[in-house]
Write an enzyme that holds these catalytic residues in place. Structure first.
Site, PDB file in Angstrom:
ATOM      1  N   GLU A   1      39.932  38.557  28.341  1.00 53.53           N
ATOM      2  CA  GLU A   1      38.978  38.960  27.291  1.00 53.53           C
ATOM      3  C   GLU A   1      39.407  40.230  26.565  1.00 53.53           C
ATOM      4  O   GLU A   1      38.944  40.492  25.462  1.00 53.53           O
ATOM      5  CB  GLU A   1      37.573  39.128  27.875  1.00 53.53           C
ATOM      6  CG  GLU A   1      37.344  40.344  28.774  1.00 53.53           C
ATOM      7  CD  GLU A   1      37.656  40.082  30.240  1.00 53.53           C
ATOM      8  OE1 GLU A   1      38.485  39.201  30.538  1.00 53.53           O
ATOM      9  OE2 GLU A   1      37.080  40.789  31.094  1.00 53.53           O
TER      10      GLU A   1
ATOM     11  N   HIS B   1      42.262  39.920  33.045  1.00 60.01           N
ATOM     12  CA  HIS B   1      41.145  39.947  32.093  1.00 60.01           C
ATOM     13  C   HIS B   1      41.597  39.523  30.696  1.00 60.01           C
ATOM     14  O   HIS B   1      41.879  40.380  29.850  1.00 60.01           O
ATOM     15  CB  HIS B   1      40.534  41.345  32.035  1.00 60.01           C
ATOM     16  CG  HIS B   1      39.783  41.707  33.265  1.00 60.01           C
ATOM     17  ND1 HIS B   1      38.468  41.353  33.468  1.00 60.01           N
ATOM     18  CD2 HIS B   1      40.176  42.350  34.386  1.00 60.01           C
ATOM     19  CE1 HIS B   1      38.073  41.792  34.652  1.00 60.01           C
ATOM     20  NE2 HIS B   1      39.096  42.399  35.231  1.00 60.01           N
TER      21      HIS B   1
ATOM     22  N   CYS C   1      38.780  37.219  37.042  1.00 59.70           N
ATOM     23  CA  CYS C   1      38.909  38.254  38.061  1.00 59.70           C
ATOM     24  C   CYS C   1      38.030  37.926  39.274  1.00 59.70           C
ATOM     25  O   CYS C   1      38.377  37.049  40.042  1.00 59.70           O
ATOM     26  CB  CYS C   1      38.616  39.622  37.467  1.00 59.70           C
ATOM     27  SG  CYS C   1      39.509  40.917  38.350  1.00 59.70           S
TER      28      CYS C   1
HETATM   29  N1  GLN Z   1      35.907  43.276  42.809  1.00 58.48           N
HETATM   30  C1  GLN Z   1      37.089  42.490  42.655  1.00 58.48           C
HETATM   31  C2  GLN Z   1      38.346  43.271  42.978  1.00 58.48           C
HETATM   32  O1  GLN Z   1      38.315  44.468  43.018  1.00 58.48           O
HETATM   33  C3  GLN Z   1      37.170  41.914  41.253  1.00 58.48           C
HETATM   34  C4  GLN Z   1      37.326  42.955  40.206  1.00 58.48           C
HETATM   35  C5  GLN Z   1      37.003  42.463  38.834  1.00 58.48           C
HETATM   36  O2  GLN Z   1      36.399  41.409  38.679  1.00 58.48           O
HETATM   37  N2  GLN Z   1      37.361  43.210  37.830  1.00 58.48           N
HETATM   38  O3  GLN Z   1      39.385  42.704  43.180  1.00 58.48           O
END
Ligand code: GLN
Length: 540
Positions: A514, A512, A386
């Protein structure tokens, strides 16, 4: 007609953080070992409607489900231990309960009645729990907080009533602390006595007591707890500290917990099942996790590293992947706010892989960019999740494309090169408040890519929780220079995966992974990343 399910209610006493979530998840695993259909629900007494707004520094990770719910991290344990997929309905918060009671009151649904905790709030809680009944044998209900808290009282009253209405179909399990006092070399049962008394005062008689302690509890302590709790000594279960949480189901099984529960609930293991195989796989896993001789050291570069719970699922996924590769995981936590160019070498000494997990906000960003650059140039396996993908793109844009000041509009509203930005559709939504891309989305993988090889299929579904995207205007330039977009969102074409070909392993994913790794079915990207790390010489 829905088939009524059996219930196990799990409460906790004395203090929090005793491992109620792991215990609940482990009970789920035990029922799975017996081939029964089980699910779990977490009742959270806080007034937040969901965990989405809660600070990871205080509360740990926000666990995201397929349906895009932002939930308590215990749901992650449930999914991992039980091998099930959960959703919004598996996390009931006091906030959700009051929100719906008040909405109904405003709508006039209560027909002029005085709306009260008893019965209206209690009925709402009960209906949320029973709504889960859907061809299941057992529903595990974990009550968050500690018995005696003001906040958890409506939840305890709801489960008390449920037991009354469904006699014979419910079991209460109470988890409590039995501290070992070194000075007198004695296990102390007094705190447990008090918390069981408190439970009984509100009308709940526990059927099983799980005694958490640093050591196995003695027979004398067991007898004493049994006597004051009014339970059979066989129903006092000793749960000492373990080396890995994945030992807990095996420990509970050795204490006969599954037999006791099945017998109490009048359930039987379905006939014709092979039986041992799941347990055997679990035993093998626990063995590798505790006694594998070789290790693999992975650095996690983040800003929430003081509270490791903030990266719970990432860490668990790394453990799963290490075990799948026959290794024990060694984690090196690196505070991104403290990383400097001059200390990179020292910080990553001995490390075979660098992982940059998700995150929000500006703090620690530059340290993460340095880490990504180091991994790219030194050819150390890199896995960006992410925000970790966004960091990899920013680094590549700055240092390979030479786009000075390339960044994300999350951190610098007027970045000269907003390689990470809000997409048009989101800008419109932003004004309305809901901008996050949440939950499961389908992604297509390009043939002849690392992603395609790692997943072994052309289409994947992964969970998301983010707002910003790789700016489509830069994709061609990035690809030309060697950072290829190997996974694209099926519906929008947004970049989901980036990778570098000429590197042992360099991948960033916008989703994600994970949240989908389980100990018996480790996530393919984590597995491949750790495998790549293992085949590296640790960085000097
Ligand atoms: N802050 C980034 C976004 O909003 C990444 C979010 C995250 O890593 N979950 O896109």
């Amino acid at each position: 007609m829905k088939r009524p399910a059996k219930y196990v209610f799990i409460t906790g006493g004395v203090l929090s953080s005793l491992g109620k979530g792991i215990t609940t998840a482990s009970l789920g695993a035990l029922f799975k070992f017996n081939y029964l259909k089980v699910t779990a629900v977490k009742l959270d007494p806080y007034l937040n409607v969901d965990a989405g707004t809660m600070n990871p520094f205080q509360h740990g990770e926000v666990f995201v489900t397929d349906d895009g719910a932002e939930t308590d991290l215990d749901l992650g344990h449930y999914e991992r231990f039980m091998g099930v997929r959960l959703g919004a309905k598996n996390n009931v918060t006091a906030g959700k309960i009051y929100e719906s009671v008040i909405t109904r009151e405003r709508r006039g649904d209560y027909l002029g009645a005085t709306v009260q905790t008893v019965p209206h709030v209690i009925e709402e809680i009960k209906s949320r729990i029973t709504a889960l009944e859907d061809g299941l044998d057992i529903i595990l209900v974990e009550v968050g907080g500690t018995v005696g808290d003001i906040e958890s009282q409506p939840f305890l009253e709801a489960i008390r009533q449920m037991a009354l209405q469904r006699r014979g179909d419910t079991v209460f399990l109470h988890l409590t602390l039995v501290p070992f006092l070194g000075t007198v070399e004695e296990l102390k049962t007094k705190p447990s006595q008090h918390s069981v008394q408190e439970l009984r005062r509100i009308g709940i008689q526990p059927d099983l007591i799980v005694a958490r302690s640093s050591i196995r509890i003695s027979d004398a302590a067991r007898e004493k707890i049994a006597l004051f709790s009014n339970v059979d000594p066989a129903c006092v279960i000793s749960l000492p500290d373990v080396r890995t949480i994945y030992e807990v189901p095996l420990l509970l099984r050795a204490e006969g917990v599954d037999k006791i529960l099945l017998q109490r609930l009048g359930l039987r293991k379905p006939a014709g099942q092979a039986g041992a195989s799941l347990v055997e796989r679990w035993e093998r896993l626990a063995r590798t996790l505790t006694s594998a001789k070789d290790t693999v050291e992975i650095a996690v570069v983040g800003k929430y590293i003081k509270l490791h719970d903030a990266y719970k699922s990432v860490v668990e996924s790394l453990h799963h992947a290490a075990a799948a590769n026959g290794r024990k995981l060694e984690l090196k936590w690196i505070d991104s706010e403290k990383l400097r160019e001059a200390t990179l070498r020292e910080s990553f000494a001995g490390v075979s892989g660098i992982l940059v997990p998700g995150g929000f906000g500006e703090r620690g960003i530059e340290g993460k960019v340095l880490a990504a650059a180091y991994a790219r140039l030194k050819k150390i396996p890199y896995f960006g999740i992410c925000l970790g993908l966004q960091i990899a793109v920013i680094e590549f844009a700055r240092n390979v494309l030479g786009l000075d000041g390339a960044g994300s509009t999350e951190f610098t509203a007027r970045s000269r090169h907003p390689v990470i930005d809000l997409m048009e559709a989101q800008k419109a939504k932003k004004k309305l408040g809901g901008t996050m891309r949440l939950g499961a989305f389908t992604c297509n993988l390009k043939s002849d890519s690392l992603a395609r090889r790692v997943y072994g299929r052309p289409r994947i579904v992964e969970r998301h929780r983010h707002r910003y995207e790789v700016h489509s205007g830069y994709v061609q330039k990035l690809e030309k220079a060697g950072l290829s977009a190997s996974g694209l969102d099926q519906a929008t074409g947004l970049v989901e995966i980036v990778e570098i070909k000429d590197h042992p392993f360099f991948m960033g994913v916008q989703f994600h992974p994970e949240f989908l790794s389980t100990p018996l079915s480790p996530h393919p990207v984590f597995k491949a990343f750790v495998a790549a790390a293992i085949s590296m010489k640790p960085s000097a």
